[in-house]
Write a protein that holds these residues in place. Structure first.
Motif, PDB file in Angstrom:
ATOM      1  N   LEU A 173      53.751  47.107  65.824  1.00 12.40           N
ATOM      2  CA  LEU A 173      53.835  45.655  66.007  1.00 12.40           C
ATOM      3  C   LEU A 173      54.348  45.288  67.399  1.00 12.40           C
ATOM      4  O   LEU A 173      54.086  44.189  67.886  1.00 12.40           O
ATOM      5  N   ALA A 174      55.076  46.212  68.022  1.00 11.17           N
ATOM      6  CA  ALA A 174      55.562  45.984  69.389  1.00 11.17           C
ATOM      7  C   ALA A 174      54.503  46.294  70.435  1.00 11.17           C
ATOM      8  O   ALA A 174      54.762  46.174  71.635  1.00 11.17           O
ATOM      9  N   GLY A 175      53.308  46.717  69.990  1.00 13.34           N
ATOM     10  CA  GLY A 175      52.206  46.938  70.915  1.00 13.34           C
ATOM     11  C   GLY A 175      51.904  48.376  71.242  1.00 13.34           C
ATOM     12  O   GLY A 175      51.004  48.660  72.043  1.00 13.34           O
ATOM     13  N   HIS A 176      52.631  49.320  70.635  1.00  5.35           N
ATOM     14  CA  HIS A 176      52.420  50.729  70.929  1.00  5.35           C
ATOM     15  C   HIS A 176      51.451  51.355  69.917  1.00  5.35           C
ATOM     16  O   HIS A 176      51.257  50.840  68.826  1.00  5.35           O
ATOM     17  N   ARG A 177      50.841  52.454  70.325  1.00  2.95           N
ATOM     18  CA  ARG A 177      49.750  53.040  69.546  1.00  2.95           C
ATOM     19  C   ARG A 177      50.220  54.262  68.770  1.00  2.95           C
ATOM     20  O   ARG A 177      50.658  55.245  69.361  1.00  2.95           O
ATOM     21  N   PRO A 178      50.118  54.228  67.432  1.00  3.94           N
ATOM     22  CA  PRO A 178      50.643  55.336  66.621  1.00  3.94           C
ATOM     23  C   PRO A 178      49.629  56.442  66.359  1.00  3.94           C
ATOM     24  O   PRO A 178      48.436  56.197  66.153  1.00  3.94           O
ATOM     25  N   LEU A 179      50.144  57.644  66.345  1.00  4.80           N
ATOM     26  CA  LEU A 179      49.430  58.808  65.833  1.00  4.80           C
ATOM     27  C   LEU A 179      50.176  59.262  64.588  1.00  4.80           C
ATOM     28  O   LEU A 179      51.366  59.577  64.656  1.00  4.80           O
ATOM     29  N   ALA A 180      49.506  59.270  63.460  1.00  2.00           N
ATOM     30  CA  ALA A 180      50.110  59.740  62.221  1.00  2.00           C
ATOM     31  C   ALA A 180      49.666  61.179  61.994  1.00  2.00           C
ATOM     32  O   ALA A 180      48.484  61.435  61.772  1.00  2.00           O
ATOM     33  N   LEU A 181      50.610  62.097  62.107  1.00  2.00           N
ATOM     34  CA  LEU A 181      50.270  63.512  62.013  1.00  2.00           C
ATOM     35  C   LEU A 181      50.560  64.042  60.615  1.00  2.00           C
ATOM     36  O   LEU A 181      51.674  63.919  60.115  1.00  2.00           O
ATOM     37  N   VAL A 182      49.529  64.591  59.989  1.00  2.00           N
ATOM     38  CA  VAL A 182      49.697  65.317  58.739  1.00  2.00           C
ATOM     39  C   VAL A 182      49.705  66.802  59.072  1.00  2.00           C
ATOM     40  O   VAL A 182      48.784  67.307  59.713  1.00  2.00           O
ATOM     41  N   GLY A 183      50.747  67.498  58.647  1.00  2.00           N
ATOM     42  CA  GLY A 183      50.939  68.881  59.065  1.00  2.00           C
ATOM     43  C   GLY A 183      50.187  69.890  58.226  1.00  2.00           C
ATOM     44  O   GLY A 183      50.776  70.606  57.410  1.00  2.00           O
ATOM     45  N   GLY A 184      48.888  69.970  58.445  1.00  2.00           N
ATOM     46  CA  GLY A 184      48.092  70.940  57.707  1.00  2.00           C
ATOM     47  C   GLY A 184      48.482  72.367  57.985  1.00  2.00           C
ATOM     48  O   GLY A 184      48.352  73.240  57.116  1.00  2.00           O
ATOM     49  N   SER A 185      48.985  72.641  59.205  1.00  2.00           N
ATOM     50  CA  SER A 185      49.436  74.004  59.522  1.00  2.00           C
ATOM     51  C   SER A 185      50.936  74.159  59.305  1.00  2.00           C
ATOM     52  O   SER A 185      51.378  75.134  58.688  1.00  2.00           O
ATOM     53  N   THR A 186      51.744  73.204  59.769  1.00  2.00           N
ATOM     54  CA  THR A 186      53.185  73.313  59.547  1.00  2.00           C
ATOM     55  C   THR A 186      53.524  73.241  58.064  1.00  2.00           C
ATOM     56  O   THR A 186      54.533  73.800  57.620  1.00  2.00           O
ATOM     57  N   GLY A 187      52.691  72.573  57.272  1.00  2.00           N
ATOM     58  CA  GLY A 187      52.899  72.542  55.830  1.00  2.00           C
ATOM     59  C   GLY A 187      52.694  73.902  55.176  1.00  2.00           C
ATOM     60  O   GLY A 187      53.203  74.155  54.081  1.00  2.00           O
TER      61      GLY A 187
END
Length: 443
Positions: free
Chosen positions: A81-95
């Motif tokens: 909402l502050a104008g920054h762009r999110p990357l949502a990482l799902v940890g397929g390997s770290t999981g």
């Protein structure tokens, strides 16, 4: 996993950051969401400047996210909402590895299980941040850049930047090394994998900011250091505090069970009651962290807590906001109506079966046989009274209710048609003592 659909959660359209703050950093501090960070002044300046790309990671170590993850999801949304762009990482390997726990080695789940959990988490994450608009979110999976790299490549190209002396000083690693169980190289390597995520996201998306829970701080800073060493770039990081209750107990646990965001694991009724039962000492801080209410609105509710605690207005607003966000307004309205009906302030026959099933998890439950069990039996079996003689007195005094109807005859079996959805009876002694009977299912 990058081509994620547009988020359809209508609640996102009404969310706003509080304009009374100079910038998002100041608002985060007021909400109590800053525990530790890299250079604070530099990070505040970066967040107040041109839009930057940031990420937060979620490991699929279960099929659902829980309230601890909700802190991060809402923080992601505030930055968006502050104008920054999110990357949502799902940890397929770290999981597949799992970060070190306080005690004991993690059970390694199969790739098939982790893949299914990763997909489940992806669907949940899409509910809380926007994938359209001027700064849309992007879903990423770290399996995309780790699956094809060989062990030799990883050790030569990435492992050489990590110093063992620094790695073993991190709190959780040091604790595990001193424990009887020790620490396997598998879990020890987790911080290298997470650091590698930051480097890859910088290279692929220009990501320069990561945040997560403060218990992940060592893993998070492994990434900032790797980006600095390899790319000679300043990368930022933030650790949000682990939310605890005023008495110091861990937040989000109920008898050892997490409050899950998946309605199959935690019913909307249970979820709503969890927030409604927030202690006065905790409710203002919960409003700051888990809602988008403004400073002015929260300060008004804080005065309500101080002046009229019996009204529990702050708790009701908190429960409405969070349950509506997670489960939707329609479901929340049903839950509220059910809560009222259970205590005789509504039509109990209107409660749907999933909500009744959820209520059963919050109440003492007696198993019963339709057509055979009497009200006296039910009162005793449910724990509403301690003996049959007490049950009979309660009936005689007019204080026993089944489905909000006063029990006249305590010895006559409950008729078949009284069972809600063919399986449930709501039992009440007096005005506030509730329990439930559930019909035994015959094979």
């Amino acid at each position: 996993m990058e081509n994620s659909p547009v988020t359809t959660n209508p609640a996102l359209a009404d969310q706003r950051n509080d304009p009374s703050f100079e910038n998002i950093w100041q608002e985060l501090q007021w909400r109590g969401l800053v525990h530790n960070s890299t250079d604070e002044a530099a990070l505040e300046e970066a967040l107040a400047g041109e839009p930057l790309t940031y990420y937060c990671g979620f490991d699929p170590t279960a099929s659902s996210l829980h309230l601890g993850h909700l802190v991060q999801l809402l923080t992601m949304r505030r930055f968006q909402l502050a104008g920054h762009r999110p990357l949502a990482l799902v940890g397929g390997s770290t999981g597949l590895i799992g970060d070190p726990r306080q005690s004991g080695e993690r059970v390694l789940n199969t790739p098939e299980v982790v893949r299914g959990w990763a997909e489940s988490l992806r669907r949940q994450i899409e509910h809380y941040i926007a994938f359209d608009g001027e700064n849309p979110a992007t879903m990423v999976n770290n399996l995309d850049w780790t699956e094809g790299i060989s062990a030799l490549e990883f050790l030569r190209d990435i492992g050489k930047y990590f110093r063992v002396g620094s790695m073993i000083k991190r709190d959780i690693v040091a604790k595990r090394l001193e424990s009887e169980e020790g620490l396997s190289y598998t879990e020890f390597s987790y911080q290298i994998l997470q650091g590698y995520d930051y480097l890859e996201l910088f290279r692929r998306y220009g990501c320069t900011f990561q945040f997560g829970g403060s218990d992940q701080w060592g893993n998070i800073t492994s990434g900032t250091e790797l980006v600095r060493r390899v790319e000679n770039v300043r990368a930022h990081a933030l650790g949000t505090p682990l939310v605890t209750n005023a008495d110091g107990t861990k937040f989000g646990k109920s008898e050892g069970n997490a409050i899950w965001l998946d309605s199959e694991l935690c019913s909307p009724y249970t979820f709503y009651q969890f927030w409604l039962n927030t202690a006065d000492a905790d409710v203002v801080e919960r409003l700051k962290v888990f809602t988008f209410r403004t400073r002015e609105q929260i300060e008004d509710l804080a005065r309500e807590v101080e002046q009229r605690p019996f009204a529990r207005e702050a708790q009701r607003q908190l429960a409405w906001d969070v349950t509506s966000l997670v489960h939707g307004e329609e479901v929340t309205e049903k839950v509220i109506a059910a809560s009222q009906a259970l205590f005789g302030r509504g039509d109990i026959t209107e409660i749907d079966e999933p909500t009744l099933r959820g209520a059963a998890t919050e109440l003492s439950v007696a198993e019963a046989v339709p057509g055979e069990t009497t009200p006296v039996d039910l009162l005793v079996a449910s724990g509403l009274v301690t003996s049959k003689s007490e049950a009979r007195r309660t009936v005689t005094d007019g204080g026993a209710y089944i489905n909000n109807i006063t029990v006249d005859d305590g010895e006559a079996p409950v008729s078949d048609h009284a069972w809600l959805h063919g399986r449930y009876l709501v039992l009440r002694r007096g005005k506030r003592n509730l329990a439930m009977a559930v019909a035994q299912l015959t094979s």
